[in-house]
Design a protein around this motif. Structure first.
Motif, PDB file in Angstrom:
ATOM      1  N   LEU A   1       1.116  -1.231   0.094  1.00 11.49           N
ATOM      2  CA  LEU A   1      -0.016   0.055   0.029  1.00 11.49           C
ATOM      3  C   LEU A   1       0.846   1.314  -0.048  1.00 11.49           C
ATOM      4  O   LEU A   1       0.600   2.114  -0.615  1.00 11.49           O
ATOM      5  CB  LEU A   1      -1.024  -0.036   1.200  1.00 11.49           C
ATOM      6  CG  LEU A   1      -2.182  -0.994   1.288  1.00 11.49           C
ATOM      7  CD1 LEU A   1      -2.902  -1.078   2.645  1.00 11.49           C
ATOM      8  CD2 LEU A   1      -2.881  -0.469   0.143  1.00 11.49           C
TER       9      LEU A   1
ATOM     10  N   ALA B   1       2.277   1.834  -3.317  1.00 14.07           N
ATOM     11  CA  ALA B   1       1.240   2.141  -4.343  1.00 14.07           C
ATOM     12  C   ALA B   1       0.892   3.913  -4.236  1.00 14.07           C
ATOM     13  O   ALA B   1       0.019   4.257  -4.941  1.00 14.07           O
ATOM     14  CB  ALA B   1      -0.231   1.478  -3.922  1.00 14.07           C
TER      15      ALA B   1
ATOM     16  N   ILE C   1      -3.786   4.474  -4.813  1.00 15.35           N
ATOM     17  CA  ILE C   1      -3.781   3.266  -4.284  1.00 15.35           C
ATOM     18  C   ILE C   1      -4.636   2.275  -5.179  1.00 15.35           C
ATOM     19  O   ILE C   1      -4.530   1.307  -5.516  1.00 15.35           O
ATOM     20  CB  ILE C   1      -4.424   3.168  -2.738  1.00 15.35           C
ATOM     21  CG1 ILE C   1      -3.148   3.571  -1.875  1.00 15.35           C
ATOM     22  CG2 ILE C   1      -4.686   1.685  -2.455  1.00 15.35           C
ATOM     23  CD1 ILE C   1      -3.532   3.796  -0.539  1.00 15.35           C
TER      24      ILE C   1
ATOM     25  N   CYS D   1     -10.686   2.281  -2.083  1.00 14.82           N
ATOM     26  CA  CYS D   1     -10.084   3.317  -0.946  1.00 14.82           C
ATOM     27  C   CYS D   1     -11.031   4.302  -0.821  1.00 14.82           C
ATOM     28  O   CYS D   1     -11.401   5.184  -1.918  1.00 14.82           O
ATOM     29  CB  CYS D   1      -8.720   3.799  -1.186  1.00 14.82           C
ATOM     30  SG  CYS D   1      -8.141   4.735   0.009  1.00 14.82           S
TER      31      CYS D   1
END
Length: 547
Positions: free
Chosen positions: A324, A327, A408, A416
């Motif tokens: 994450l 990203a 993300i 998200c």
């Protein structure tokens, strides 16, 4: 995050100097205009403030709003020089360690008074710390006293306390006391600059709840009133004998529900200082304010933090969080959405803090969608393939939260969304009550300028700043060993080694280092001087005379 905001959670020589120099972009005001006229030593400054989370008790603020007020009302033993972070004595005449830094002797400057006229004595400190550490008194920063012998007796993990005093605190005479620690802590004197270590008058203990609403301190300003979620007033304490006497007549701390409203009042000179320019004005505020604009880095880190007590993250493979992190396109977000007002973070430790090491997190904070997706897959994926990021809406966080989520989503396919709370108080309460659904925005500003403050005080299992449920016994052991090192230099080096464990374990995802993008009104005489925590040195701010 005080960082803050002494370190504590922020709503916003031995260390590297961070110069707070203005970067004016227009002709709205020149330096000469700011010095036009004369200063009024009794002029009242108006400053932005969110509602403090808790009553105004020294050990009950681990966020910037309450801490900002407490720092004006209370003076502690020591403070830090603006720009260098060097220790300077305030209420202390001396703070002296023994040979292995396990016992510290404090001598007070005689003659200090609380705002009610009673004397500040060694007992004022010892009684304050014993009360604040006691588990029954439910102080949010009680863990700051855990280095002192006898802390476990007044603050057991379970059940009632076995004592009401820590055995490590001893009053020698009216102006002298000793602090015996459970082991050596080479940098203990640096910790004493945080609000939690302030003294309390005898009247406090008769009714602590009432004292939290109407605090009596020993600082350069005395408390006047608190109209909740609207206004807190403090005024200059004329009998203050410390080295940092106020150069103004007092401060009105005004509450705003949005950053845009505060900025509008600043531009119309109805507010003299704002915490942060809203995102909508980042490209124009230097032209709007001219030399009254401020653009300077200070020692704070923005991050997003998994709630490890949730079903989603309690058994997560760190590779997922590493993925994450990779990203997130920090470079693009800081340059576009945040208009160059932040710098991508490459460490858990803020720049300007002793022990900051550039690039300490390696590739984990570098944008690499392919590597991000692979790490998440290797770690078993994000449970539910969806995360949310909690943030407070009274500051302008939504634009960057949306940008992080978009990055993300596009890089990994993980959904998200932002999870907005109305204000910083509500945000903090959700963290403290373990009600965060997935992840939360973390912004930590230094309490003291040593790297331990950005690690042990955030990620230690029992640390007050640890609201995520993260726990790693190996890290706790490494931190304890670092604290026992015979010199500050060795302590700092050992914490740098401990940061590599955090890199592998990912208790949070560092995003960027803060800058102070702020401004002042035309009512301020001269340029505001800022501390390393990003706040004005309020006692130094002068207000223009209206005559």
């Amino acid at each position: 995050m005080r960082g803050a905001k002494s370190a504590k959670w922020v709503a916003g020589a031995i260390v590297i100097a961070l110069a707070a120099t203005a970067c004016g972009g227009g002709d709205s005001d020149s330096g000469d205009d700011m010095k036009a006229g004369k200063a009024d030593p009794n002029g009242i400054l108006t400053a932005q403030l969110g509602e403090p989370q808790n009553p105004l008790q020294p050990a009950n603020a681990k966020e910037s709003q309450g801490s900002r007020v407490l720092k004006t009302i209370f003076s502690g033993l020591v403070d830090y020089e603006p720009g260098t972070g060097e220790l300077k004595n305030i209420n202390a005449e001396s703070v002296t360690p023994n040979d292995d830094s396990s016992v510290w002797t404090v001598k007070l400057k005689p003659g200090w008074k609380f705002h009610d006229g009673t004397p500040v004595t060694a007992s004022s400190y010892v009684d304050s710390w014993n009360w604040s550490a006691n588990v029954k008194n439910n102080q949010t920063n009680s863990s700051w006293f855990q280095d002192i012998k006898g802390y476990a007796d007044v603050h057991p993990e379970k059940g009632d306390p076995k004592a009401d005093k820590m055995s490590g605190l001893k009053v020698v005479d009216e102006n002298t006391f000793t602090i015996s620690l459970t082991s050596s802590v080479s940098y203990f004197a640096y910790k004493l600059g945080y609000d939690v270590w302030a003294p309390l008058p005898e009247s406090f203990f008769k009714d602590p709840k009432a004292a939290g609403e109407k605090p009596i301190g020993n600082g350069p300003y005395k408390f006047v009133s608190w109209d909740h979620k609207k206004l807190i007033k403090v005024r200059k304490f004329e009998d203050y004998t410390g080295p940092n006497k106020a150069k103004n007549g007092g401060i009105d701390f005004k509450n705003y529900t949005t950053a845009d409203a505060a900025y509008s009042d600043l531009r119309s000179d109805n507010l003299d200082w704002i915490e942060q320019v809203p995102t909508t004005a980042l490209t124009s505020y230097k032209d709007d304010l001219g030399d009254r604009a401020i653009d300077a880095e200070y020692s704070a880190v923005q991050s997003i933090v998994p709630a490890f007590y949730t079903d989603q993250f309690k058994d997560i493979d760190p590779k997922v969080i590493q993925g994450l992190s990779m990203a997130i396109d920090r470079d693009t977000i800081t340059k576009t959405v945040l208009h160059g007002t932040r710098s991508p973070a490459d460490s858990y430790v803020a720049r300007g803090v002793l022990g900051y090491k550039a690039g300490s997190l390696g590739d984990i904070t570098k944008f690499d969608p392919a590597a991000a997706k692979k790490l998440i897959e290797e770690g078993g994926g994000v449970p539910g393939n969806k995360i949310s990021i909690q943030f407070n809406a009274d500051q302008d966080h939504k634009p960057w939260v949306d940008a992080v989520c978009n990055s993300i989503r596009k890089s990994t396919g993980v959904e998200c969304t932002g999870d907005s709370k109305p204000d910083f108080q509500a945000d903090l309460n959700a963290r403290d009550n373990k009600q965060v659904k997935s992840m939360y925005r973390g912004g930590w500003v230094l309490d003291y300028p040593v790297n331990s403050n950005f690690m042990r005080d955030l990620y230690g299992t029992t640390a007050a700043g640890n609201t995520s449920g993260y726990s790693n016994k190996e890290f706790d052991a490494l931190a304890a060993e670092a604290d026992k090192a015979p010199t500050l230099e060795e302590t700092v080096k050992m914490y740098q080694d401990a940061e590599q464990l955090l890199k592998a374990d990912m208790p949070a995802i560092p995003l960027w280092f803060y800058k102070n993008n702020s401004g002042q009104s035309r009512n301020v005489f001269g340029k505001i001087v800022y501390g390393q925590d990003g706040d004005p040195i309020f006692t130094e701010v002068q207000v223009k005379s209206k005559k």
